[in-house]
Design a protein around this motif. Structure first.
Motif, PDB file in Angstrom:
ATOM      1  N   ARG A 157       0.659  -1.302  -0.196  1.00 40.47           N
ATOM      2  CA  ARG A 157      -0.029   0.030   0.038  1.00 40.47           C
ATOM      3  C   ARG A 157       0.762   1.201  -0.144  1.00 40.47           C
ATOM      4  O   ARG A 157       0.489   2.213  -0.586  1.00 40.47           O
ATOM      5  CB  ARG A 157      -1.126  -0.120   1.426  1.00 40.47           C
ATOM      6  CG  ARG A 157      -2.132  -1.086   1.361  1.00 40.47           C
ATOM      7  CD  ARG A 157      -2.964  -0.921   2.249  1.00 40.47           C
ATOM      8  NE  ARG A 157      -2.616  -0.890   3.666  1.00 40.47           N
ATOM      9  CZ  ARG A 157      -2.446  -2.271   4.047  1.00 40.47           C
ATOM     10  NH1 ARG A 157      -3.315  -3.290   3.602  1.00 40.47           N
ATOM     11  NH2 ARG A 157      -2.022  -2.362   5.173  1.00 40.47           N
ATOM     12  N   ARG A 158       1.930   1.367   0.788  1.00 38.83           N
ATOM     13  CA  ARG A 158       2.768   2.416   0.756  1.00 38.83           C
ATOM     14  C   ARG A 158       3.520   2.575  -0.457  1.00 38.83           C
ATOM     15  O   ARG A 158       3.578   3.625  -1.116  1.00 38.83           O
ATOM     16  CB  ARG A 158       3.859   2.257   1.893  1.00 38.83           C
ATOM     17  CG  ARG A 158       3.364   2.617   3.370  1.00 38.83           C
ATOM     18  CD  ARG A 158       4.485   2.557   4.263  1.00 38.83           C
ATOM     19  NE  ARG A 158       5.494   1.444   4.376  1.00 38.83           N
ATOM     20  CZ  ARG A 158       5.076   0.196   5.296  1.00 38.83           C
ATOM     21  NH1 ARG A 158       3.833   0.460   5.915  1.00 38.83           N
ATOM     22  NH2 ARG A 158       5.680  -0.726   5.205  1.00 38.83           N
ATOM     23  N   PHE A 159       3.980   1.398  -1.337  1.00 32.73           N
ATOM     24  CA  PHE A 159       4.577   1.674  -2.324  1.00 32.73           C
ATOM     25  C   PHE A 159       3.465   2.019  -3.479  1.00 32.73           C
ATOM     26  O   PHE A 159       3.871   2.968  -4.305  1.00 32.73           O
ATOM     27  CB  PHE A 159       5.124   0.215  -2.967  1.00 32.73           C
ATOM     28  CG  PHE A 159       5.661   0.100  -4.257  1.00 32.73           C
ATOM     29  CD1 PHE A 159       6.717   0.952  -4.466  1.00 32.73           C
ATOM     30  CD2 PHE A 159       4.911  -0.577  -5.182  1.00 32.73           C
ATOM     31  CE1 PHE A 159       7.301   0.897  -5.806  1.00 32.73           C
ATOM     32  CE2 PHE A 159       5.453  -0.538  -6.559  1.00 32.73           C
ATOM     33  CZ  PHE A 159       6.668   0.265  -6.994  1.00 32.73           C
ATOM     34  N   GLU A 160       2.299   1.700  -3.580  1.00 35.06           N
ATOM     35  CA  GLU A 160       1.380   1.938  -4.542  1.00 35.06           C
ATOM     36  C   GLU A 160       0.932   3.486  -4.506  1.00 35.06           C
ATOM     37  O   GLU A 160       0.798   4.295  -5.216  1.00 35.06           O
ATOM     38  CB  GLU A 160       0.023   1.094  -4.355  1.00 35.06           C
ATOM     39  CG  GLU A 160       0.295  -0.133  -4.816  1.00 35.06           C
ATOM     40  CD  GLU A 160      -0.966  -0.981  -4.797  1.00 35.06           C
ATOM     41  OE1 GLU A 160      -2.074  -0.453  -4.843  1.00 35.06           O
ATOM     42  OE2 GLU A 160      -0.991  -2.253  -4.518  1.00 35.06           O
ATOM     43  N   ALA A 161       0.994   3.918  -3.102  1.00 34.97           N
ATOM     44  CA  ALA A 161       0.642   5.526  -2.663  1.00 34.97           C
ATOM     45  C   ALA A 161       1.780   6.304  -3.266  1.00 34.97           C
ATOM     46  O   ALA A 161       1.751   7.322  -4.080  1.00 34.97           O
ATOM     47  CB  ALA A 161       0.421   5.819  -1.178  1.00 34.97           C
ATOM     48  N   HIS A 162       3.111   5.893  -3.156  1.00 30.50           N
ATOM     49  CA  HIS A 162       4.185   6.588  -3.554  1.00 30.50           C
ATOM     50  C   HIS A 162       4.266   6.674  -4.927  1.00 30.50           C
ATOM     51  O   HIS A 162       4.374   7.692  -5.749  1.00 30.50           O
ATOM     52  CB  HIS A 162       5.663   5.835  -3.186  1.00 30.50           C
ATOM     53  CG  HIS A 162       6.707   6.137  -3.865  1.00 30.50           C
ATOM     54  ND1 HIS A 162       7.600   7.271  -3.525  1.00 30.50           N
ATOM     55  CD2 HIS A 162       7.337   5.607  -4.723  1.00 30.50           C
ATOM     56  CE1 HIS A 162       8.540   7.270  -4.546  1.00 30.50           C
ATOM     57  NE2 HIS A 162       8.362   6.441  -5.257  1.00 30.50           N
ATOM     58  N   LEU A 163       3.662   5.551  -5.752  1.00 30.25           N
ATOM     59  CA  LEU A 163       3.807   5.455  -7.093  1.00 30.25           C
ATOM     60  C   LEU A 163       2.847   6.368  -7.815  1.00 30.25           C
ATOM     61  O   LEU A 163       3.050   7.214  -8.769  1.00 30.25           O
ATOM     62  CB  LEU A 163       3.536   4.124  -7.661  1.00 30.25           C
ATOM     63  CG  LEU A 163       4.118   3.566  -9.299  1.00 30.25           C
ATOM     64  CD1 LEU A 163       5.515   3.916  -9.165  1.00 30.25           C
ATOM     65  CD2 LEU A 163       3.780   2.127  -9.430  1.00 30.25           C
ATOM     66  N   ALA A 164       1.700   6.249  -7.004  1.00 29.58           N
ATOM     67  CA  ALA A 164       0.495   7.109  -7.428  1.00 29.58           C
ATOM     68  C   ALA A 164       0.758   8.735  -7.383  1.00 29.58           C
ATOM     69  O   ALA A 164       0.681   9.540  -8.301  1.00 29.58           O
ATOM     70  CB  ALA A 164      -0.858   6.750  -6.486  1.00 29.58           C
ATOM     71  N   ASP A 165       1.606   9.034  -6.229  1.00 27.96           N
ATOM     72  CA  ASP A 165       1.777  10.605  -6.115  1.00 27.96           C
ATOM     73  C   ASP A 165       2.922  10.839  -7.120  1.00 27.96           C
ATOM     74  O   ASP A 165       2.819  11.789  -7.612  1.00 27.96           O
ATOM     75  CB  ASP A 165       2.414  10.698  -4.717  1.00 27.96           C
ATOM     76  CG  ASP A 165       1.446  10.886  -3.574  1.00 27.96           C
ATOM     77  OD1 ASP A 165       0.165  10.617  -4.062  1.00 27.96           O
ATOM     78  OD2 ASP A 165       1.646  10.571  -2.198  1.00 27.96           O
ATOM     79  N   SER A 166       3.726  10.200  -7.382  1.00 31.73           N
ATOM     80  CA  SER A 166       4.814  10.369  -8.267  1.00 31.73           C
ATOM     81  C   SER A 166       4.513  10.564  -9.801  1.00 31.73           C
ATOM     82  O   SER A 166       4.761  11.440 -10.489  1.00 31.73           O
ATOM     83  CB  SER A 166       6.216   9.193  -8.204  1.00 31.73           C
ATOM     84  OG  SER A 166       6.518   9.263  -7.006  1.00 31.73           O
ATOM     85  N   LEU A 167       3.449   9.594 -10.186  1.00 36.07           N
ATOM     86  CA  LEU A 167       3.002   9.768 -11.574  1.00 36.07           C
ATOM     87  C   LEU A 167       1.879  10.879 -11.585  1.00 36.07           C
ATOM     88  O   LEU A 167       1.882  11.505 -12.791  1.00 36.07           O
ATOM     89  CB  LEU A 167       1.987   8.178 -11.909  1.00 36.07           C
ATOM     90  CG  LEU A 167       3.180   7.163 -12.230  1.00 36.07           C
ATOM     91  CD1 LEU A 167       2.238   5.893 -12.051  1.00 36.07           C
ATOM     92  CD2 LEU A 167       4.249   7.384 -13.249  1.00 36.07           C
TER      93      LEU A 167
END
Length: 343
Positions: free
Chosen positions: A82-92
């Motif tokens: 979940r943390r990785f997906e949130a990081h990826l979503a914010d970055s994208l």
């Protein structure tokens, strides 16, 4: 690694020694994941946690404390994801990606990478033409004739209503064949829950029904129907009874698309191709690749009835269409043959 705590370093070395003796040692895999997490490397920790979870299988016969440890690391893996997906979503998002408006293909690639969706591929039961796109529902912009078919939905529905006044004309969609083994793993042979009334079947007009549906056939006059003598096209009204389900299955050849025009589509009737689930909506057509796993459900209290027909995939050239048709003519010219297949 951001953390150089000596205790975690010692734990890491001890875990490495144990794994050198047995790479599937569950306690050592968990211990190495814990040490890496303590040293600040969550991604590496998750890889060892996942290895432990895979090696544990269903967990039967394991010591209670080990089962508790596996549950703990499973929760840790899910939290890290979940943390990785949130990081990826914010970055994208910072790069301009919007799931609602950006590339559907890129959005699917993210879902596949994150494990939110499964990869479905063409798996034809009879014939594969290589190099065709792996697309579940065909993009509307590649089907310029689709809107005209939708515009005729009212006329087609009127002809359907006249036929529905004689319900005994509908036959089970899957009927047994005398010239082939009849395996019924899906429970659909002779099952009236899914029935059909054909205007064309296996490339042959069914004159008694076709003559009663002139407006339906006129609406398909400009459609690139998949024409292989003795096999396609099939044009039919397909009825699914309340509570009925067509189990997941694959079609026969990947050189065609199957088209649906919903005519009677009560809420609760839906269709899945691969990982894309859609509700049928009256008058809204689509085309899909039936060699990708698909299924249908009618959870409403009423019949669901649609018009089905098959068309060539637009990516095939005229030469390729002619060659595919010639190949099947050659196949059918080898020995006696009766019924071909359905849509």
């Amino acid at each position: 690694m951001a953390n150089s705590d000596p205790g975690h370093r010692a734990d890491l070395e001890a875990a490495d020694r144990a794994l050198a003796r047995d790479p599937r040692d569950l306690r050592a895999l968990i211990a190495k994941g814990d040490a890496l997490a303590g040293l600040g490397d969550e991604r590496a920790a998750a890889s060892f946690y996942n290895s432990a979870l895979r090696a544990a299988g269903d967990g039967k016969g394991l010591a209670p404390d080990l089962v508790a440890g596996l549950r703990r690391v499973q929760a840790a893996v899910q939290a890290q994801a979940r943390r990785f997906e949130a990081h990826l979503a914010d970055s994208l998002a910072g790069a301009g990606f919007d799931p609602a408006t950006s590339s559907d293909r890129f959005a699917l690639s993210l879902d596949l990478m994150a494990g939110r969706k499964r990869l479905y591929l063409q798996e034809p039961r009879f014939y594969l033409f290589p190099g065709l796109p792996q697309v579940q529902f065909q993009p509307r912009e590649t089907l310029p004739w689709l809107a005209a078919v939708e515009a005729a939905a009212g006329d087609i529905r009127a002809e359907l209503d006249a036929l529905l006044a004689e319900p005994d004309q509908f036959r089970p969609y899957v009927e047994p064949r005398a010239d082939r083994p009849n395996r019924d793993a899906l429970g659909m042979v002779s099952n009236a829950d899914w029935s059909a009334l054909f205007l064309w079947k296996d490339g042959q007009e069914q004159p008694d029904i076709a003559r009663r549906c002139p407006r339906t056939l006129a609406a398909l006059a400009e459609v690139p129907l998949c024409r292989v003598p003795g096999r396609t096209p099939s044009i039919l009204f397909s009825r699914l009874k309340p509570g009925a389900r067509i189990p997941p299955h694959h079609g026969l050849i990947n050189t065609r698309l199957i088209c649906h025009l919903p005519l009677i589509a009560p809420p609760g009737s839906r269709f899945r191709v691969g990982n894309d689930v859609r509700d049928w909506k009256e008058g809204q057509a689509w085309a899909f690749d039936d060699t990708i796993e698909h299924e249908a459900v009618n959870d409403s209290g009423h019949d669901r009835t649609i018009l089905i027909f098959d068309v060539w995939k637009p990516e095939l050239t005229d030469e390729e269409r002619d060659l595919v048709a010639a190949m099947f003519r050659a196949i059918d010219g080898y020995g006696a043959r009766e019924q071909a297949w359905g849509v």
